[in-house]
Every structure is written in C-alpha cells, then in structure tokens.
Design an enzyme around this catalytic site. Structure first.
Site, PDB file in Angstrom:
ATOM      1  N   ARG A 103       0.869  -1.180   0.000  1.00 54.69           N
ATOM      2  CA  ARG A 103       0.000   0.000   0.000  1.00 54.69           C
ATOM      3  C   ARG A 103       0.901   1.223   0.000  1.00 54.69           C
ATOM      4  O   ARG A 103       1.662   1.429   0.947  1.00 54.69           O
ATOM      5  CB  ARG A 103      -0.923   0.021   1.221  1.00 54.69           C
ATOM      6  CG  ARG A 103      -1.598   1.382   1.423  1.00 54.69           C
ATOM      7  CD  ARG A 103      -2.683   1.395   2.462  1.00 54.69           C
ATOM      8  NE  ARG A 103      -3.869   0.693   1.989  1.00 54.69           N
ATOM      9  CZ  ARG A 103      -5.082   0.807   2.532  1.00 54.69           C
ATOM     10  NH1 ARG A 103      -5.267   1.603   3.583  1.00 54.69           N
ATOM     11  NH2 ARG A 103      -6.094   0.137   2.047  1.00 54.69           N
ATOM     12  N   HIS A 130      -7.611   0.445  -6.232  1.00 48.62           N
ATOM     13  CA  HIS A 130      -7.803  -0.322  -4.987  1.00 48.62           C
ATOM     14  C   HIS A 130      -8.498  -1.630  -5.381  1.00 48.62           C
ATOM     15  O   HIS A 130      -9.660  -1.861  -5.049  1.00 48.62           O
ATOM     16  CB  HIS A 130      -8.628   0.494  -3.992  1.00 48.62           C
ATOM     17  CG  HIS A 130      -8.550  -0.020  -2.585  1.00 48.62           C
ATOM     18  ND1 HIS A 130      -7.765  -1.100  -2.210  1.00 48.62           N
ATOM     19  CD2 HIS A 130      -9.152   0.423  -1.441  1.00 48.62           C
ATOM     20  CE1 HIS A 130      -7.907  -1.299  -0.906  1.00 48.62           C
ATOM     21  NE2 HIS A 130      -8.735  -0.398  -0.419  1.00 48.62           N
ATOM     22  N   GLN A 133     -10.353  -4.043  -2.885  1.00 46.48           N
ATOM     23  CA  GLN A 133     -11.644  -3.525  -2.440  1.00 46.48           C
ATOM     24  C   GLN A 133     -12.760  -3.980  -3.369  1.00 46.48           C
ATOM     25  O   GLN A 133     -13.850  -4.350  -2.933  1.00 46.48           O
ATOM     26  CB  GLN A 133     -11.583  -1.991  -2.392  1.00 46.48           C
ATOM     27  CG  GLN A 133     -12.849  -1.347  -1.873  1.00 46.48           C
ATOM     28  CD  GLN A 133     -13.087  -1.663  -0.412  1.00 46.48           C
ATOM     29  OE1 GLN A 133     -12.199  -1.515   0.408  1.00 46.48           O
ATOM     30  NE2 GLN A 133     -14.289  -2.106  -0.068  1.00 46.48           N
ATOM     31  N   ASP A 218     -17.094   7.379  -1.516  1.00 46.00           N
ATOM     32  CA  ASP A 218     -15.874   7.238  -0.723  1.00 46.00           C
ATOM     33  C   ASP A 218     -15.546   8.629  -0.190  1.00 46.00           C
ATOM     34  O   ASP A 218     -16.145   9.627  -0.613  1.00 46.00           O
ATOM     35  CB  ASP A 218     -14.744   6.668  -1.615  1.00 46.00           C
ATOM     36  CG  ASP A 218     -13.447   6.377  -0.855  1.00 46.00           C
ATOM     37  OD1 ASP A 218     -13.482   6.314   0.398  1.00 46.00           O
ATOM     38  OD2 ASP A 218     -12.404   6.214  -1.516  1.00 46.00           O
ATOM     39  N   CYS A 258     -16.275   1.941   0.922  1.00 44.45           N
ATOM     40  CA  CYS A 258     -15.138   1.082   1.290  1.00 44.45           C
ATOM     41  C   CYS A 258     -14.701   1.294   2.722  1.00 44.45           C
ATOM     42  O   CYS A 258     -14.045   0.416   3.291  1.00 44.45           O
ATOM     43  CB  CYS A 258     -13.974   1.331   0.329  1.00 44.45           C
ATOM     44  SG  CYS A 258     -13.286   2.992   0.437  1.00 44.45           S
ATOM     45  N   ARG A 286     -13.810  -8.233   2.650  1.00 44.90           N
ATOM     46  CA  ARG A 286     -12.384  -8.059   2.325  1.00 44.90           C
ATOM     47  C   ARG A 286     -11.613  -9.317   2.716  1.00 44.90           C
ATOM     48  O   ARG A 286     -10.696  -9.749   2.030  1.00 44.90           O
ATOM     49  CB  ARG A 286     -11.815  -6.844   3.075  1.00 44.90           C
ATOM     50  CG  ARG A 286     -12.380  -5.495   2.646  1.00 44.90           C
ATOM     51  CD  ARG A 286     -11.973  -5.120   1.242  1.00 44.90           C
ATOM     52  NE  ARG A 286     -10.532  -5.106   1.069  1.00 44.90           N
ATOM     53  CZ  ARG A 286      -9.715  -4.101   1.408  1.00 44.90           C
ATOM     54  NH1 ARG A 286     -10.230  -2.993   1.897  1.00 44.90           N
ATOM     55  NH2 ARG A 286      -8.405  -4.183   1.221  1.00 44.90           N
TER      56      ARG A 286
HETATM   57  N1  NVA Z   1      -9.825   6.655  -1.360  1.00 47.51           N
HETATM   58  C1  NVA Z   1      -9.385   6.325  -0.023  1.00 47.51           C
HETATM   59  C2  NVA Z   1      -9.597   4.877   0.245  1.00 47.51           C
HETATM   60  C3  NVA Z   1      -9.193   4.412   1.613  1.00 47.51           C
HETATM   61  C4  NVA Z   1      -9.406   2.954   1.816  1.00 47.51           C
HETATM   62  C5  NVA Z   1      -7.925   6.715   0.139  1.00 47.51           C
HETATM   63  O1  NVA Z   1      -7.141   6.508  -0.794  1.00 47.51           O
HETATM   64  O2  NVA Z   1      -7.575   7.231   1.199  1.00 47.51           O
HETATM   65  N1   CP Z   2     -11.227   0.110   2.713  1.00 49.92           N
HETATM   66  C1   CP Z   2      -9.949   0.026   3.126  1.00 49.92           C
HETATM   67  O1   CP Z   2      -9.025  -0.288   2.368  1.00 49.92           O
HETATM   68  O2   CP Z   2      -9.771   0.263   4.452  1.00 49.92           O
HETATM   69  P1   CP Z   2      -8.387   0.458   5.206  1.00 49.92           P
HETATM   70  O3   CP Z   2      -7.788   1.762   4.749  1.00 49.92           O
HETATM   71  O4   CP Z   2      -8.758   0.497   6.664  1.00 49.92           O
HETATM   72  O5   CP Z   2      -7.471  -0.684   4.887  1.00 49.92           O
END
Ligand code: NVA
Ligand code: CP
Length: 299
Positions: A103, A130, A133, A218, A258, A286
């Site tokens: 990540r 993602h 997800q 989101d 998500c 998930r």
């Molecule tokens: N769009 C959000 C998703 C978090 C799971 C981010 O990138 O922070």
């Molecule tokens: N939806 C998601 O990826 O959550 P986290 O950021 O908590 O991993």
C-alpha cells in the site's frame, strides 16, 4: 524463472478469473468453520506506506486462517524509509516470502517492485487503484442483489482510486457504472479507456443515481491529499449521498462505501447507518475475497 502472476489492478484478471475468484470467496465464507490450510510455512509480506485498518487486518487474518503467516512492514521501519532502492528490496523480500502486498502512493513503484519480484505482488491500494476492495464489493453485490451483470451502479463523489477500480469492475463483471464527479475530480483516463461503454460520466449526482441498483461513494479527501481537504469539502459538498439521492435510485438499491467513512461529509449517517447500507458485510468480505485471491496467486 517463471514470471509470477501479480494483482496490481483489477483488469489484470480476465473476466472468467474475476468471476471465479468472487465465487471462491463466497465458498470460503460459507466454509468459515472448516477452512482448508494450504499455506503452512508460507508468508505474505505487507508493506504499508499509509494507514490501514481493513486491509491490514483482512490480509493478516486471512493468511493465518489459511495456515500461513503475514508480516507487517511499515515502510518507515524498513530500509525503504532510508532510501534502499525499491528493486533491491523487491529482490530480497521475494527470496524470503511467498507473496507481497503493498500500500503506497505510487502505482508506478508497485509496478517496479513487481518487475523485480520472484513472487506475486498485490496492490493493497495506490493513488490509482484499490483492486482488492472491488473483489469484496462485487462479492457483496452478489450477496445482496445477485449477479451484477446487466445492472447499473452509481459512483457519486471523488473520481479516486476506488472509483477507478469500480470503473474496471464494470467492464470485467458486465455492469454499467454511472460516475458523477465534479469536473476537476474525474477518474483516470486509462480506467475509462479500459471500460469503454460500460461507464457513463455525469455532472449531476441525481441523474447518475436515477434507477441504479447500487450507490457507492468514498471519502472526499483520500490519504495523501489532506492539503486539499478544505477545497474538496467545498467542491464536493453537492455530491453527498443522502436519503434524497438514495430515493432516486431503485427502491431496493444498496449503499456501499469502502470505509473509513465521514458521516456528514460524503454520506449522511441516515444512509450509512440505514437499512439500504451493506457496508459491514462489504468490510467483512475483504477477508474472504483476499483469501480467495491469495489461493489464486499462490496456487
Ligand atoms: N480513497 C481512499 C480509500 C481508503 C481505503 C484513500 O485513498 O484514502
Ligand atoms: N477500505 C480500506 O481499504 O480500508 P483500510 O484503509 O482500513 O485498509
């Protein structure tokens, strides 16, 4: 050396592979008390440059349930945080571990890591995608509405990483996606090009939601974009998912997010805590979706 299979974006899967994965996730969920343990002695390295609750917990618990082990590697606590080259890190970790989840804020870096890895690399979120997800989201749609093929979903809000993966999912699983965003927060051109006619862009959230069987949103401010938060709140305010917007969708439409969510910003509490919301099943899935993914990649 045989090149490993990576999962850096949803469109790395063929449509029949994606369907099989979701089906397998549902089987694993149904078998939750008698799971197979194919991963004895196998290890997943998890490199996190950004925060996570669901992704970390689901991968770690998923590996454990399948008999393996997961290793938490916050970037700053590795030599990556002291500028060891990504390629060197990939070579080393992939000689010790059986898969790597990353990540970070760079799809390009994930691709570079994968190019130097002997083992599968999984995108646990980048600035562009993602994909994990979406495996869970599609599984949840199957559970709450049946096969998404031929149905319509509406993405409302920021055209972010999760939106790009929804766009890829539309083509892969054969549904139509309406995407309503402000013009300055449109999704990635490459995802739109991949999806072609499966996606329609809208300026007006109400028009996008009309008749949809699923509404999804989101956060307005993704990780790494915090400096833009005030401006985003202003520009995206008209894209909040509230009960009025949900009333435009099909009567039995479900709501997804998500998570983490910000009640009063991208969604009202009434919607996310209301009867159409399936966000807790979505979060749980998930776990099952990623277990199916790990089986697929490590088989
Ligand atoms: N769009 C959000 C998703 C978090 C799971 C981010 O990138 O922070
Ligand atoms: N939806 C998601 O990826 O959550 P986290 O950021 O908590 O991993």
């Amino acid at each position: 050396m045989k090149r490993p299979r990576h999962f850096l974006k949803l469109s790395d899967l063929a449509p029949e592979e994606a369907r099989r994965l979701v089906q397998r996730a549902r089987e694993l969920k149904a078998q939750r008390d008698a799971l197979p343990r194919p991963f004895t002695g196998r290890t997943l390295a998890m490199i996190f440059a950004k925060s996570s609750t669901r992704t970390r917990v689901s991968f770690e618990v998923g590996m454990h349930k399948l008999g393996g082990h997961a290793l938490m590697l916050p970037t700053a606590q590795t030599q990556l945080g002291r500028e060891e080259p990504l390629a060197d890190t990939a070579r080393v970790i992939s000689r010790m571990c059986d898969a790597v989840m990353i990540r970070n804020d760079s799809q390009a870096d994930q691709e570079e890591f994968a190019a130097h890895s002997r083992v599968p690399v999984i995108n646990g979120l980048s600035e562009l995608h993602h994909p994990c997800q979406l495996l869970a989201d599609v599984q949840t749609w199957f559970e709450h509405g049946g096969d998404p093929r031929g149905k319509t979903a509406a993405w409302i809000g920021d055209g972010n990483n999760v939106c790009n993966s929804w766009i890829e999912a539309a083509r892969l699983f054969g549904f139509t996606l309406h995407v309503a965003t402000p013009h300055q927060y449109r999704p990635a051109a490459a995802a739109l090009a991949y999806a072609g006619k499966a996606v329609r862009l809208f300026d007006d959230p109400a028009a996008a939601a009309a008749g949809a069987q699923l509404v999804v949103t989101d956060t307005f401010t993704s990780m790494g974009r915090e400096a833009e938060a005030a401006e985003r709140m202003q520009v995206l305010a008209a894209f909040q998912v509230d009960t009025r917007l949900m009333a435009r969708a099909a009567p039995d439409a479900v709501f997804m997010h998500c998570l983490p969510a910000h009640r009063g910003e991208e969604v009202t509490a009434e919607v996310i805590d209301g009867p159409q919301s399936v966000v807790w099943d979505e979060a749980e899935n998930r776990l099952w979706a990623q277990m199916a993914l790990l089986e697929f990649l490590l088989a």
